[in-house]
Design an enzyme around this catalytic site. Structure first.
Site, PDB file in Angstrom:
ATOM      1  N   GLU A  88       4.292 -10.825  -6.654  1.00 30.40           N
ATOM      2  CA  GLU A  88       3.235 -10.816  -7.676  1.00 30.40           C
ATOM      3  C   GLU A  88       3.661 -10.130  -8.969  1.00 30.40           C
ATOM      4  O   GLU A  88       3.028 -10.297 -10.014  1.00 30.40           O
ATOM      5  CB  GLU A  88       1.981 -10.124  -7.117  1.00 30.40           C
ATOM      6  CG  GLU A  88       2.087  -8.614  -6.871  1.00 30.40           C
ATOM      7  CD  GLU A  88       2.729  -8.240  -5.538  1.00 30.40           C
ATOM      8  OE1 GLU A  88       3.449  -9.090  -4.974  1.00 30.40           O
ATOM      9  OE2 GLU A  88       2.543  -7.094  -5.082  1.00 30.40           O
ATOM     10  N   CYS A 130       5.208  -6.311   1.502  1.00 31.52           N
ATOM     11  CA  CYS A 130       5.595  -4.895   1.567  1.00 31.52           C
ATOM     12  C   CYS A 130       4.891  -4.195   2.745  1.00 31.52           C
ATOM     13  O   CYS A 130       5.211  -4.457   3.890  1.00 31.52           O
ATOM     14  CB  CYS A 130       5.306  -4.232   0.224  1.00 31.52           C
ATOM     15  SG  CYS A 130       6.144  -2.653   0.055  1.00 31.52           S
ATOM     16  N   GLY A 187       0.840  -1.195   0.000  1.00 34.08           N
ATOM     17  CA  GLY A 187       0.000   0.000   0.000  1.00 34.08           C
ATOM     18  C   GLY A 187       0.871   1.240   0.000  1.00 34.08           C
ATOM     19  O   GLY A 187       2.061   1.165   0.319  1.00 34.08           O
ATOM     20  N   LYS A 196     -10.692 -10.663 -17.011  1.00 29.97           N
ATOM     21  CA  LYS A 196     -10.985 -10.790 -18.446  1.00 29.97           C
ATOM     22  C   LYS A 196     -10.511 -12.121 -19.053  1.00 29.97           C
ATOM     23  O   LYS A 196     -11.252 -12.775 -19.775  1.00 29.97           O
ATOM     24  CB  LYS A 196     -10.310  -9.629 -19.173  1.00 29.97           C
ATOM     25  CG  LYS A 196     -10.703  -9.493 -20.606  1.00 29.97           C
ATOM     26  CD  LYS A 196     -11.926  -8.643 -20.699  1.00 29.97           C
ATOM     27  CE  LYS A 196     -12.303  -8.289 -22.097  1.00 29.97           C
ATOM     28  NZ  LYS A 196     -13.370  -7.285 -22.082  1.00 29.97           N
ATOM     29  N   ASP A 211     -17.596  -9.553 -22.811  1.00 30.83           N
ATOM     30  CA  ASP A 211     -18.225  -9.643 -21.488  1.00 30.83           C
ATOM     31  C   ASP A 211     -19.730  -9.872 -21.563  1.00 30.83           C
ATOM     32  O   ASP A 211     -20.260 -10.768 -20.910  1.00 30.83           O
ATOM     33  CB  ASP A 211     -17.946  -8.368 -20.673  1.00 30.83           C
ATOM     34  CG  ASP A 211     -16.480  -8.023 -20.659  1.00 30.83           C
ATOM     35  OD1 ASP A 211     -15.675  -8.924 -20.945  1.00 30.83           O
ATOM     36  OD2 ASP A 211     -16.140  -6.861 -20.376  1.00 30.83           O
TER      37      ASP A 211
END
Ligand code: XMP
Length: 510
Positions: free
Chosen positions: A169, A80, A53, A366, A225
């Site tokens: 990540e 982090c 953050g 997606k 979508d």
């Protein structure tokens, strides 16, 4: 279903943690950092990840989650900011660094840690932090360090608490996926192999339960979508799904035919195709401002859709293809970002119409929607198509939008697509389209002087449309596109290629 929960402290990388886990076939969801412990427990997660953050734990008012999370007996991984939070809560020492560290760093793994099983002792990692842990809390062992950050990873395996200062990540971190996989499977005992298709039965059952014997309306645009959402709802309730496709007259060549082929012939939908091109074109007459165009199109769309929807008696629900990033955005700790373009979508519909929403894709990204679409046997030409904006070709005909100019653009656009597909480049590109410029240039055709339109070709590569790079198309492909458009489309004598990235430009020209 097993799951890992990610508590979001506002990092730009939080979504990446989720995407990375999902790509490892681990189901996870993102929740706000303030989520009460009872709600977390009710979900029965296998593990919890505290994200990074932008804040400093040293600042007053820095975001904190309930410290009880660290003693639930559920393994926790702090990344982090999450690491600094664990350090502070458990009695370690966190210090504000003099300057922010950002970029690659060399990590040295020490001792034996389940988190680093199968990972080399030396590895390249990605750092992005201001604070750092100066002293690990009592009972914690330091499991990795970098030249600048001696405590770059620490853990207290007995209590199931793990943390890393770097970002596993981010793809710049080597073996980051392995580290996350170790956390979920070795440490948390996550056993399943989640896939979007494993979500299918559950989603169908959920829709049946939500809708009961009622009917559902869907504004089908033919994009990825709305198509996947509609096929899913159709699987659940069949003919009680009523789809409406509004032909705005601003579509690409072939879009309407594809709708018929896929949704009428193949899936046998209750689909009404409404030709509203006259309404849209007459309202756009003389309008040149991009924002005005969007507003007019947005309003006209709602009007046409509403009047069609009213004809469907007894419908209580509206199906929408909302995706997970939009859901996260609405619960995230970040404030709203500045509006660059007021994107038109059908978001305003349910409020006005008093319909409840059915959003079967609201937990998917997606690429997962595409995967689900494949298991629903939706053709690749629908699933792999480039994104197409709601206002359609109206924002690609710069300036005044007329039927004649739309036809010129439509033909050029079709040729460009054909050539890109023939060259095998379509799937390498995020978006490809032509823009008709509001200017004419001089040319020579045969022995005659010509004074005709210019078409700009725009092809970009991107991950999410937020940033983009222009595609370095092969010259031969560019040559073919250019040669075919000028020879086959009357009224065009010049082709230019857009070589601007986003930022500073946007993807669309208007
Ligand atoms: P920009 O031009 O803002 O576009 O870089 C980012 C992505 O959004 C699409 N786009 C729109 N989509 N309504 C939409 O539904 C709009 O008004 C709109 N404007 C841009 C654009 O095609 C790209 O994928």
């Amino acid at each position: 279903m097993d799951q890992i929960l990610i508590l979001d402290f506002g990092s730009q990388y939080t979504q990446l943690i989720a995407r990375r886990l999902r790509s490892l076939r681990i189901y996870c969801e993102i929740l706000p950092f303030r989520t009460p412990v009872e709600e977390i427990l009710a979900r029965g997660p296998k593990g919890i990840i505290l994200s990074g953050g932008p804040s400093s734990v040293c600042d007053k008012g820095a975001p904190v989650s309930d410290p009880a999370i660290l003693s639930l007996g559920i393994p926790v991984l702090g990344i982090c900011y999450g690491m600094q939070l664990i350090a502070r809560e458990m009695g370690g020492k966190v210090q504000k660094a003099l300057k922010r560290e950002y970029g690659h760093s060399g990590l040295k793994v020490r001792g034996v840690s389940a988190l680093f099983r199968g990972v080399p002792k030396d590895l390249k990692v990605w750092m992005s932090h201001g604070d750092e842990v100066k002293a690990a809390p009592y009972g914690f062992s330091v499991t990795a360090g970098t030249p600048d950050v001696p405590v770059a990873a620490m853990e207290c395996a007995d209590r199931g608490l793990y943390s890393v200062q770097f970002h596993p990540e981010v793809h710049h971190t080597c073996h980051g996926g392995k580290i996350l996989d170790n956390f979920a499977r070795r440490i948390c005992g996550y056993r399943e192999r989640w896939t979007p298709a494993s979500f299918l039965d559950e989603a169908v059952a959920g829709i049946k339960k939500q809708v009961g014997q009622n009917s559902v309306i869907c504004a089908l645009s033919g994009g990825v979508d709305s198509s996947v959402a509609a096929v899913l709802v159709h699987r659940a309730i069949g003919k009680r799904l009523y789809c409406i496709f509004v032909d705005t007259g601003l579509l690409r060549f072939g879009d309407r035919e594809r709708m018929k082929k896929v949704f009428l012939k193949k899936f046998r939908f209750n689909l009404k195709i409404v030709d509203a091109s006259k309404i849209f074109l007459s309202r756009l007459k003389g309008v040149t401002s991009p924002e005005r165009k969007r507003k007019i199109i947005g309003h006209a769309f709602i009007e046409v859709f509403e009047s069609e929807a009213k004809k469907i008696k007894g419908a209580k629900f509206l199906a929408q293809g909302t995706l997970y990033p939009d859901v996260i955005e609405s619960v995230s700790v970040k404030g709203p970002s500045a509006v660059i373009k007021s994107h038109h979508n059908v978001g305003g519909l349910p409020d006005k119409m008093g319909l409840a929403l059915v959003e079967p894709l609201r937990f998917l990204f997606k690429d997962e929607v595409r995967e689900l679409g494949r298991s629903l046997k939706i053709p690749e030409e629908v699933l792999m198509q480039h994104p197409f904006p709601g206002p359609g070709l109206a924002i690609r005909v710069l300036g005044d939008v007329t039927a004649e100019r739309l036809a010129i653009l439509g033909k050029a656009d079709l040729i460009m697509r054909e050539e890109i597909q023939a060259f095998g480049w379509y799937s390498r590109i995020w978006q490809s389209f032509c823009v008709l410029l509001p200017t004419k240039t001089v040319g020579v055709m045969g022995d005659e002087r010509s004074y005709e339109n210019v078409i700009a070709v725009r092809c970009v590569e991107s991950v999410d449309g937020m940033t983009a790079d222009w595609s370095q198309l092969p010259y031969e492909l560019m040559r073919r596109i250019s040669a075919r458009i000028v020879s086959e489309v009357k009224g065009v004598n010049r082709i230019v290629y857009d070589i601007t990235s986003k930022p500073p430009a946007t993807i669309e020209w208007e």
